[in-house]
Scaffold this motif. Structure first.
Motif, mmCIF file in Angstrom:
data_model
loop_
_atom_site.group_PDB
_atom_site.id
_atom_site.type_symbol
_atom_site.label_atom_id
_atom_site.label_comp_id
_atom_site.label_asym_id
_atom_site.label_seq_id
_atom_site.Cartn_x
_atom_site.Cartn_y
_atom_site.Cartn_z
ATOM 1 N N THR B 234 5.802 16.934 141.280
ATOM 2 C CA THR B 234 6.092 16.168 140.052
ATOM 3 C C THR B 234 7.552 15.679 140.065
ATOM 4 O OG1 THR B 234 6.572 18.233 138.918
ATOM 5 C CG2 THR B 234 4.385 17.324 138.588
ATOM 6 N N PRO B 235 7.837 14.548 139.415
ATOM 7 C CA PRO B 235 9.192 13.987 139.444
ATOM 8 C C PRO B 235 10.240 14.923 138.849
ATOM 9 C CG PRO B 235 7.666 12.514 138.298
ATOM 10 C CD PRO B 235 6.913 13.725 138.633
ATOM 11 N N SER B 236 9.840 15.747 137.918
ATOM 12 C CA SER B 236 10.787 16.693 137.318
ATOM 13 C C SER B 236 10.043 17.910 136.789
ATOM 14 C CB SER B 236 11.546 16.015 136.169
ATOM 15 O OG SER B 236 10.632 15.606 135.182
ATOM 16 N N VAL B 237 10.803 18.917 136.451
ATOM 17 C CA VAL B 237 10.202 20.137 135.892
ATOM 18 C C VAL B 237 10.564 20.197 134.405
ATOM 19 C CG1 VAL B 237 10.163 22.667 135.976
ATOM 20 C CG2 VAL B 237 10.413 21.348 138.085
ATOM 21 N N LYS B 238 9.546 20.264 133.585
ATOM 22 C CA LYS B 238 9.774 20.334 132.147
ATOM 23 C C LYS B 238 10.079 21.785 131.763
ATOM 24 C CE LYS B 238 8.089 17.493 128.456
ATOM 25 N NZ LYS B 238 6.994 16.704 127.942
ATOM 26 N N VAL B 239 11.172 21.983 131.040
ATOM 27 C CA VAL B 239 11.589 23.345 130.692
ATOM 28 C C VAL B 239 11.556 23.512 129.171
ATOM 29 C CG1 VAL B 239 13.430 25.060 130.923
ATOM 30 C CG2 VAL B 239 13.149 23.301 132.668
ATOM 31 N N TYR B 240 10.797 24.481 128.705
ATOM 32 C CA TYR B 240 10.716 24.765 127.279
ATOM 33 C C TYR B 240 11.606 25.979 126.973
ATOM 34 C CZ TYR B 240 6.711 21.630 127.196
ATOM 35 O OH TYR B 240 5.895 20.532 127.311
ATOM 36 N N VAL B 241 12.527 25.786 126.043
ATOM 37 C CA VAL B 241 13.473 26.853 125.707
ATOM 38 C C VAL B 241 13.276 27.257 124.245
ATOM 39 C CG1 VAL B 241 15.942 27.389 125.491
ATOM 40 C CG2 VAL B 241 15.140 26.003 127.394
ATOM 41 N N ARG B 242 13.438 28.548 123.980
ATOM 42 C CA ARG B 242 13.329 29.034 122.597
ATOM 43 C C ARG B 242 14.351 30.125 122.356
ATOM 44 N NH1 ARG B 242 11.253 33.950 123.065
ATOM 45 N NH2 ARG B 242 10.044 34.374 124.940
ATOM 46 N N THR B 243 14.736 30.274 121.091
ATOM 47 C CA THR B 243 15.595 31.406 120.750
ATOM 48 C C THR B 243 14.710 32.652 120.741
ATOM 49 O OG1 THR B 243 15.222 30.882 118.435
ATOM 50 C CG2 THR B 243 17.297 30.153 119.362
ATOM 51 N N PRO B 244 15.208 33.795 121.215
ATOM 52 C CA PRO B 244 14.330 34.969 121.310
ATOM 53 C C PRO B 244 13.873 35.499 119.949
ATOM 54 C CG PRO B 244 16.571 35.515 121.943
ATOM 55 C CD PRO B 244 16.538 34.048 121.748
ATOM 56 N N VAL B 245 14.594 35.158 118.904
ATOM 57 C CA VAL B 245 14.215 35.626 117.569
ATOM 58 C C VAL B 245 13.601 34.468 116.792
ATOM 59 C CG1 VAL B 245 16.507 35.140 116.605
ATOM 60 C CG2 VAL B 245 15.053 36.828 115.515
ATOM 61 N N ASN B 246 12.592 34.781 115.974
ATOM 62 C CA ASN B 246 11.999 33.755 115.123
ATOM 63 C C ASN B 246 13.031 33.339 114.079
ATOM 64 O OD1 ASN B 246 10.553 32.132 113.442
ATOM 65 N ND2 ASN B 246 8.929 33.615 113.026
ATOM 66 N N ILE B 247 13.496 32.106 114.211
ATOM 67 C CA ILE B 247 14.610 31.651 113.387
ATOM 68 C C ILE B 247 14.283 31.658 111.883
ATOM 69 C CG2 ILE B 247 14.262 29.127 113.325
ATOM 70 C CD1 ILE B 247 17.231 29.113 114.518
ATOM 71 N N GLU B 248 13.003 31.565 111.567
ATOM 72 C CA GLU B 248 12.629 31.504 110.146
ATOM 73 C C GLU B 248 12.608 32.880 109.476
ATOM 74 O OE1 GLU B 248 9.049 29.202 109.893
ATOM 75 O OE2 GLU B 248 10.063 27.422 110.650
ATOM 76 N N THR B 249 12.777 33.935 110.284
ATOM 77 C CA THR B 249 12.760 35.266 109.677
ATOM 78 C C THR B 249 14.160 35.892 109.599
ATOM 79 O OG1 THR B 249 12.349 36.301 111.813
ATOM 80 C CG2 THR B 249 10.407 35.726 110.507
ATOM 81 N N ILE B 250 15.144 35.181 110.109
ATOM 82 C CA ILE B 250 16.515 35.724 110.093
ATOM 83 C C ILE B 250 17.024 35.778 108.653
ATOM 84 C CG2 ILE B 250 18.896 35.272 110.824
ATOM 85 C CD1 ILE B 250 17.794 33.875 113.278
ATOM 86 N N ARG B 251 17.713 36.871 108.315
ATOM 87 C CA ARG B 251 18.271 36.980 106.950
ATOM 88 C C ARG B 251 19.788 37.036 106.960
ATOM 89 N NH1 ARG B 251 15.037 41.292 103.556
ATOM 90 N NH2 ARG B 251 16.159 40.247 101.903
ATOM 91 N N PHE B 252 20.363 37.471 108.089
ATOM 92 C CA PHE B 252 21.825 37.516 108.204
ATOM 93 C C PHE B 252 22.263 36.868 109.507
ATOM 94 C CE2 PHE B 252 20.978 40.929 105.266
ATOM 95 C CZ PHE B 252 22.000 40.803 104.339
ATOM 96 N N VAL B 253 23.425 36.264 109.467
ATOM 97 C CA VAL B 253 23.987 35.693 110.692
ATOM 98 C C VAL B 253 25.438 36.145 110.816
ATOM 99 C CG1 VAL B 253 22.533 33.631 110.798
ATOM 100 C CG2 VAL B 253 24.623 33.580 109.441
ATOM 101 N N TYR B 254 25.994 35.911 111.994
ATOM 102 C CA TYR B 254 27.384 36.265 112.228
ATOM 103 C C TYR B 254 28.139 34.984 112.590
ATOM 104 C CZ TYR B 254 31.297 39.170 113.586
ATOM 105 O OH TYR B 254 32.524 39.759 113.650
ATOM 106 N N VAL B 255 29.217 34.704 111.860
ATOM 107 C CA VAL B 255 29.943 33.445 112.049
ATOM 108 C C VAL B 255 31.249 33.712 112.783
ATOM 109 C CG1 VAL B 255 30.863 31.402 110.893
ATOM 110 C CG2 VAL B 255 28.972 32.661 109.862
ATOM 111 N N VAL B 256 31.418 33.050 113.901
ATOM 112 C CA VAL B 256 32.641 33.217 114.701
ATOM 113 C C VAL B 256 33.415 31.911 114.690
ATOM 114 C CG1 VAL B 256 33.566 33.813 116.975
ATOM 115 C CG2 VAL B 256 31.434 34.842 116.200
ATOM 116 N N ASN B 257 34.642 31.947 114.198
ATOM 117 C CA ASN B 257 35.448 30.729 114.157
ATOM 118 C C ASN B 257 35.938 30.348 115.542
ATOM 119 O OD1 ASN B 257 35.352 30.136 111.390
ATOM 120 N ND2 ASN B 257 36.793 31.783 110.984
#
Lengths: 80, 259
Positions: B234-257
């Motif tokens: 095939t002319p190229s390889v299609k790569v599907y990437v995902r975040t390991p955690v379901n983004i819709e279930t996250i309740r807290f995040v960490y913000v780094v300036n």
């Protein structure tokens, strides 16, 4: 008819906060098609103020204005 | 007929006035550097929190699910069961919250930043954005990197108010991101919900689970390869990437300036 209009508008505003973006979009089109709905314009503005990152094009506001005015001649055909 | 025509004209004038008001409000918001949008977001996040609390309460307590069963029992027992379930749900929710905060606290020991709750829906935005409950007063800056508790980058702060900030998802729909899948540089196209897709050169050997990093973010991880499509023919390889955690279930995040 007024109750339907209010219900669609409220659903649109609530969906803009809680549900999927398609629902306020559908609400804008429905309101604009059925009435000269100023609330469709407010709904578009509300979605953009709530979610739009600065520097981006306000698609919902512009879209609502276009739809409301584009629907004007169509609406005339159906409304008394 | 004359009455209808006048009424139509009046309604049309009202619509024109509303259009001008909407344009004026948008202009005022820009001129005041987002004063109106900050107020709208405070109201929006309050509505979302109320709705979210209601949904969690109803689904978690089981009041609706076990109503038919409880109806057969006497009123006192019904009341007690509901109360106990409600308490249990609250305890479980607190446990989950504590667990997330403990993980984030561990992350805080490694790098300076701010832990922030997510205070809006993660699927309602048509622009791939969401709100977090920390802003300029808490030290959050525009352009800061937003990490999940696992340390994966999930977004970037695009606007900051006093006590909240708007975050744009890294894999927001139609967004482009230059990444490195293993050692292969690939431009990923976001498709929302923590998913992205890209194309690698023909014959690239990419295993499922290969970490994906972003050189412009200091080599931080943004996801893992979920699937690949294509082979040497095939002319190229299609790569599907995902975040390991379901983004819709996250309740807290960490913000780094970003310094």
């Amino acid at each position: 008819m007024t109750i339907i209009r209010i219900t669609i508008a409220i659903m649109g505003f609530l969906a803009a906060v809680v549900l999927n973006a398609w629902i306020p979009g559908i609400a804008i089109v429905a309101l604009a098609f059925l009435w000269r709905a100023w609330e469709a314009l407010l709904l578009g503005l509300f979605v953009d103020l709530l979610w739009l990152p600065s520097g981006n094009i306000p698609f919902f506001t512009i879209g609502a204005i276009l739809i409301v005015w584009v629907m004007e001649p169509i609406r005339k055909q159906f409304l008394v | 007929m004359i009455y209808l025509s006048n009424d139509n004209r009046r309604q049309r004038r009202k619509l024109l006035l509303a259009t001008l008001i909407v344009i004026a409000l948008f202009g005022i918001d820009i001129l005041t550097h987002g004063f109106i949008r900050a107020q709208v977001r405070v109201v929006g996040s309050a509505v979302w929190r109320a709705a979210d609390g209601m949904v969690r309460g109803m689904t978690g307590s089981g009041i609706l699910a076990t109503r038919s069963k409880l109806a057969r029992e006497n009123e006192e027992l019904k009341h007690q069961v509901a109360q106990l379930k409600e308490r249990l749900t609250a305890v479980r929710a607190a446990e989950v919250e504590n667990q997330e905060l403990r993980t984030i606290a561990h992350m805080a020991a490694l790098q300076n930043g701010v832990a922030a709750p997510i205070i809006s829906s993660l699927k309602a935005s048509p622009y791939g954005t969401f709100l977090i409950g920390a802003g300029a007063s808490e030290g959050v800056q525009r352009g800061a990197t937003v990490l999940s508790k696992e340390g994966f980058v999930i977004g970037e702060v695009t606007e900051v108010a006093a006590h909240q900030a708007l975050v744009k998802e890294l894999f927001a729909s139609r967004s482009k991101l230059d990444t490195r899948v293993g050692t292969i540089p690939i431009t990923l196209l976001g498709s929302g919900g923590g998913n992205a897709v890209g194309e690698a050169p023909r014959g690239s050997q990419i295993a499922t689970g290969t970490p994906v990093s972003v050189p412009s973010l200091g080599g931080r991880l943004v996801g893992l390869v979920g699937k690949t499509e294509g082979n040497v023919s095939t002319p190229s390889v299609k790569v599907y990437v995902r975040t390991p955690v379901n983004i819709e279930t996250i309740r807290f995040v960490y913000v780094v300036n970003v310094r």
